[in-house]
Write a protein that holds these residues in place. Sequence first.
Motif, PDB file in Angstrom:
ATOM      1  N   LEU A  54      10.759  12.475   0.238  1.00 32.36           N
ATOM      2  CA  LEU A  54      11.776  11.582  -0.303  1.00 32.36           C
ATOM      3  C   LEU A  54      13.137  12.264  -0.354  1.00 32.36           C
ATOM      4  O   LEU A  54      13.230  13.488  -0.468  1.00 32.36           O
ATOM      5  N   ASN A  55      14.191  11.464  -0.282  1.00 34.61           N
ATOM      6  CA  ASN A  55      15.522  12.034  -0.472  1.00 34.61           C
ATOM      7  C   ASN A  55      15.791  12.193  -1.970  1.00 34.61           C
ATOM      8  O   ASN A  55      14.969  11.836  -2.811  1.00 34.61           O
ATOM      9  N   GLU A  56      16.979  12.716  -2.294  1.00 36.07           N
ATOM     10  CA  GLU A  56      17.276  13.059  -3.683  1.00 36.07           C
ATOM     11  C   GLU A  56      17.244  11.840  -4.608  1.00 36.07           C
ATOM     12  O   GLU A  56      16.678  11.882  -5.700  1.00 36.07           O
ATOM     13  N   ALA A  57      17.840  10.735  -4.147  1.00 36.97           N
ATOM     14  CA  ALA A  57      17.891   9.525  -4.985  1.00 36.97           C
ATOM     15  C   ALA A  57      16.497   8.954  -5.204  1.00 36.97           C
ATOM     16  O   ALA A  57      16.143   8.541  -6.317  1.00 36.97           O
ATOM     17  N   GLU A  58      15.685   8.924  -4.149  1.00 28.28           N
ATOM     18  CA  GLU A  58      14.321   8.407  -4.256  1.00 28.28           C
ATOM     19  C   GLU A  58      13.479   9.289  -5.166  1.00 28.28           C
ATOM     20  O   GLU A  58      12.671   8.780  -5.962  1.00 28.28           O
ATOM     21  N   SER A  59      13.664  10.602  -5.053  1.00 24.90           N
ATOM     22  CA  SER A  59      12.915  11.532  -5.914  1.00 24.90           C
ATOM     23  C   SER A  59      13.273  11.316  -7.377  1.00 24.90           C
ATOM     24  O   SER A  59      12.393  11.270  -8.248  1.00 24.90           O
ATOM     25  N   GLU A  60      14.565  11.155  -7.646  1.00 31.55           N
ATOM     26  CA  GLU A  60      15.022  10.943  -9.016  1.00 31.55           C
ATOM     27  C   GLU A  60      14.437   9.639  -9.571  1.00 31.55           C
ATOM     28  O   GLU A  60      13.997   9.581 -10.730  1.00 31.55           O
ATOM     29  N   ASN A  61      14.398   8.609  -8.759  1.00 27.61           N
ATOM     30  CA  ASN A  61      13.838   7.326  -9.177  1.00 27.61           C
ATOM     31  C   ASN A  61      12.362   7.461  -9.529  1.00 27.61           C
ATOM     32  O   ASN A  61      11.898   6.916 -10.548  1.00 27.61           O
ATOM     33  N   LEU A  62      11.628   8.214  -8.721  1.00 31.37           N
ATOM     34  CA  LEU A  62      10.199   8.396  -8.966  1.00 31.37           C
ATOM     35  C   LEU A  62       9.946   9.179 -10.251  1.00 31.37           C
ATOM     36  O   LEU A  62       9.054   8.844 -11.044  1.00 31.37           O
ATOM     37  N   LEU A  63      10.730  10.219 -10.476  1.00 28.78           N
ATOM     38  CA  LEU A  63      10.576  11.024 -11.692  1.00 28.78           C
ATOM     39  C   LEU A  63      10.883  10.196 -12.941  1.00 28.78           C
ATOM     40  O   LEU A  63      10.200  10.308 -13.963  1.00 28.78           O
ATOM     41  N   GLN A  64      11.910   9.353 -12.857  1.00 30.81           N
ATOM     42  CA  GLN A  64      12.232   8.465 -13.983  1.00 30.81           C
ATOM     43  C   GLN A  64      11.093   7.495 -14.252  1.00 30.81           C
ATOM     44  O   GLN A  64      10.783   7.181 -15.406  1.00 30.81           O
ATOM     45  N   LEU A  65      10.454   7.041 -13.174  1.00 32.21           N
ATOM     46  CA  LEU A  65       9.325   6.121 -13.314  1.00 32.21           C
ATOM     47  C   LEU A  65       8.163   6.798 -14.049  1.00 32.21           C
ATOM     48  O   LEU A  65       7.544   6.202 -14.938  1.00 32.21           O
ATOM     49  N   LEU A  66       7.885   8.057 -13.712  1.00 32.86           N
ATOM     50  CA  LEU A  66       6.828   8.797 -14.409  1.00 32.86           C
ATOM     51  C   LEU A  66       7.139   8.932 -15.897  1.00 32.86           C
ATOM     52  O   LEU A  66       6.240   8.828 -16.750  1.00 32.86           O
ATOM     53  N   GLN A  67       8.408   9.168 -16.205  1.00 34.45           N
ATOM     54  CA  GLN A  67       8.791   9.294 -17.611  1.00 34.45           C
ATOM     55  C   GLN A  67       8.664   7.957 -18.345  1.00 34.45           C
ATOM     56  O   GLN A  67       8.305   7.928 -19.525  1.00 34.45           O
ATOM     57  N   GLU A  68       8.917   6.843 -17.643  1.00 29.35           N
ATOM     58  CA  GLU A  68       8.712   5.521 -18.241  1.00 29.35           C
ATOM     59  C   GLU A  68       7.226   5.285 -18.497  1.00 29.35           C
ATOM     60  O   GLU A  68       6.837   4.757 -19.550  1.00 29.35           O
ATOM     61  N   PHE A  69       6.387   5.671 -17.552  1.00 30.33           N
ATOM     62  CA  PHE A  69       4.937   5.541 -17.731  1.00 30.33           C
ATOM     63  C   PHE A  69       4.470   6.331 -18.956  1.00 30.33           C
ATOM     64  O   PHE A  69       3.616   5.879 -19.711  1.00 30.33           O
ATOM     65  N   LYS A  70       5.058   7.515 -19.106  1.00 36.01           N
ATOM     66  CA  LYS A  70       4.693   8.370 -20.244  1.00 36.01           C
ATOM     67  C   LYS A  70       5.000   7.664 -21.568  1.00 36.01           C
ATOM     68  O   LYS A  70       4.196   7.696 -22.509  1.00 36.01           O
ATOM     69  N   LYS A  71       6.151   6.999 -21.643  1.00 32.23           N
ATOM     70  CA  LYS A  71       6.521   6.276 -22.860  1.00 32.23           C
ATOM     71  C   LYS A  71       5.499   5.182 -23.189  1.00 32.23           C
ATOM     72  O   LYS A  71       5.287   4.839 -24.351  1.00 32.23           O
ATOM     73  N   ASN A  72       4.863   4.654 -22.136  1.00 29.70           N
ATOM     74  CA  ASN A  72       3.874   3.595 -22.322  1.00 29.70           C
ATOM     75  C   ASN A  72       2.451   4.134 -22.460  1.00 29.70           C
ATOM     76  O   ASN A  72       1.485   3.364 -22.424  1.00 29.70           O
ATOM     77  N   GLY A  73       2.341   5.481 -22.583  1.00 29.50           N
ATOM     78  CA  GLY A  73       1.041   6.079 -22.865  1.00 29.50           C
ATOM     79  C   GLY A  73       0.218   6.487 -21.662  1.00 29.50           C
ATOM     80  O   GLY A  73      -0.917   6.948 -21.812  1.00 29.50           O
ATOM     81  N   LEU A  74       0.770   6.319 -20.444  1.00 26.32           N
ATOM     82  CA  LEU A  74       0.018   6.713 -19.246  1.00 26.32           C
ATOM     83  C   LEU A  74       0.092   8.228 -19.049  1.00 26.32           C
ATOM     84  O   LEU A  74       1.149   8.832 -19.180  1.00 26.32           O
ATOM     85  N   THR A  75      -1.040   8.830 -18.715  1.00 28.66           N
ATOM     86  CA  THR A  75      -1.120  10.271 -18.456  1.00 28.66           C
ATOM     87  C   THR A  75      -0.948  10.524 -16.962  1.00 28.66           C
ATOM     88  O   THR A  75      -1.527   9.815 -16.142  1.00 28.66           O
ATOM     89  N   SER A  76      -0.155  11.534 -16.618  1.00 27.88           N
ATOM     90  CA  SER A  76       0.062  11.857 -15.201  1.00 27.88           C
ATOM     91  C   SER A  76      -0.179  13.343 -14.950  1.00 27.88           C
ATOM     92  O   SER A  76       0.177  14.192 -15.781  1.00 27.88           O
ATOM     93  N   ILE A  77      -0.768  13.632 -13.787  1.00 31.36           N
ATOM     94  CA  ILE A  77      -0.856  15.002 -13.282  1.00 31.36           C
ATOM     95  C   ILE A  77      -0.002  15.063 -12.024  1.00 31.36           C
ATOM     96  O   ILE A  77      -0.188  14.280 -11.083  1.00 31.36           O
ATOM     97  N   LEU A  78       0.965  15.976 -12.009  1.00 27.30           N
ATOM     98  CA  LEU A  78       1.907  16.106 -10.904  1.00 27.30           C
ATOM     99  C   LEU A  78       1.661  17.428 -10.177  1.00 27.30           C
ATOM    100  O   LEU A  78       1.711  18.498 -10.794  1.00 27.30           O
ATOM    101  N   ILE A  79       1.375  17.344  -8.887  1.00 27.36           N
ATOM    102  CA  ILE A  79       1.286  18.545  -8.043  1.00 27.36           C
ATOM    103  C   ILE A  79       2.569  18.604  -7.228  1.00 27.36           C
ATOM    104  O   ILE A  79       2.896  17.660  -6.501  1.00 27.36           O
ATOM    105  N   SER A  80       3.315  19.685  -7.350  1.00 27.69           N
ATOM    106  CA  SER A  80       4.592  19.765  -6.642  1.00 27.69           C
ATOM    107  C   SER A  80       5.015  21.212  -6.442  1.00 27.69           C
ATOM    108  O   SER A  80       4.724  22.077  -7.267  1.00 27.69           O
ATOM    109  N   HIS A  81       5.696  21.450  -5.311  1.00 26.59           N
ATOM    110  CA  HIS A  81       6.320  22.752  -5.061  1.00 26.59           C
ATOM    111  C   HIS A  81       7.770  22.771  -5.522  1.00 26.59           C
ATOM    112  O   HIS A  81       8.408  23.829  -5.504  1.00 26.59           O
TER     113      HIS A  81
END
Length: 511
Positions: free
Chosen positions: A174-201
């Motif tokens: 993903l490009n920078e804007a798309e990556s930022e959008n995805l990370l924000q989405l994970l943080q929104e999921f977290k607010k709603n109680g969803l658990t995430s495991i992120l594998i990343s370099h």
Amino acid sequence: MNNIILEMKSITKEFPGVKALDNVNFKVEKGEIHSLVGENGAGKSTLMKILSGVHPYGTYRGDILFEGENCMFQEINQSEAKGIVIIHQELALIPELSVAENVFLGNERAKKGIINWEETTIETDKLINKVGMRVNSSELVQHIGVGQQQLVEIAKALSKQVKLLILDEPTAALNEAESENLLQLLQEFKKNGLTSILISHKLKEVIKVSDHVTVLRDGQTIETLTKGEDLEEDRIIRSMVGRSLSNLYPSRQPKIGDVLLEVKDWTVDHPQIPGKKIANKINFYVKKGEVLGLAGLMGAGRTELMMSIFGQSYGKFQSGKVMKDGKEINVSTVDKAIENGLAYVSENRKEYGLVLDDTIRENVTLANLKEVADGLTINQRKEVSVVEDYREKLRIKAPSIEQKVINLSGGNQQKVVLGKWMFTDPDVLILDEPTRGIDVGAKNEIYKIINRLAESGKSIIVISSELPELLGTCDRIYTLNNGKITADFAVDDANQEKLMTYMTDDRSEAK
């Protein structure tokens, strides 16, 4: 302990000749973003494949406790039924199907074998709205970008009533804007109680969103770091590689000679879109011993330009010349480009760079078989000697050169691709996203290889989406936008802000 949604205890997994996981312990709290990091081959993906049932119970030792229940998954459907959904780095979408069809693929809204398309569309619209997609649910997946495709995968996961979402390198393409959008989405999921495991370099992303980070090294758990306490990039790197990488970009003293390769008035049309140019009267050069960078946003034409030069393997050639040592050379086919001293390491190593089911030995010699042949027969003794030499020089980690490439980590696969093209003894080596999807330790080794090649007088062209990488490895950088070169910087005169200014500037080509 009631807040622990997942616990993996004493997980050990062996493949022929390799212990991938050795007594790994891993805990995840409910409602958190927990990152799993480590060098390529550390065991991250293997651990998640065990969790999701890709590696079934009985093929590993240890226990999986999910929501307090001991789980013995035999297949991925069983883990998904519990609410554990994994999104792999290679997206599992069918391009010829619509967004809606992909979202509910294998989970169809049907009665008595008949799909309810109205319900499918309504539910898909709800899900894609939830993940922030900007496309119609009837749109074919092949017509949307990679960033939107990633969101389709997440919508697909949400349709399965996901409780634990696992994302394997979700921002790698993903490009920078798309990556930022995805990370924000994970943080929104977290607010709603969803658990995430992120594998990343991408450690900056990891630090930005993670509550905890667990580090694996050589198949073992090293430590788990906590946000606000010990979650720092240097600490993560030290744990990952067992040493400090204070100088990720190794220094060198460039010895730059005369111009080796020069491209003049290079013009190439898009293969499908009439009137669109992927290269518009482009002029550039690279000198002996020089590391040249190409910077541009997605769609700027960096990869397309280099592929069109390397054997005219992309686009419709219109006009232009390629000069080497002041003389025009023929690059109209890949064979002719190789004969004239060019080599191209594709950004997609699995599709274009490697034969995954073949061995390290077979892959390294593939582009230059005549050098290990006696007439029409491969001299196996000579081939083994050559490949063992590259294995040692490139520090390829594998039990033997007879290991299938599909079983290597991403970093070691990348080294095999480099070895293949180095064996052709090119004068100009084009590296397209040479460190995409590999860890910091392997990156450091790739940069050292680039330096050694430049010091030997080779010309290196690096395409990278990571501006710090270009600034850390190159002597000079061209910026591209919309099929044109917009600026030419000596690296000492460049910074990220300057590069970005010209990457977004549709001005006439720099002279």
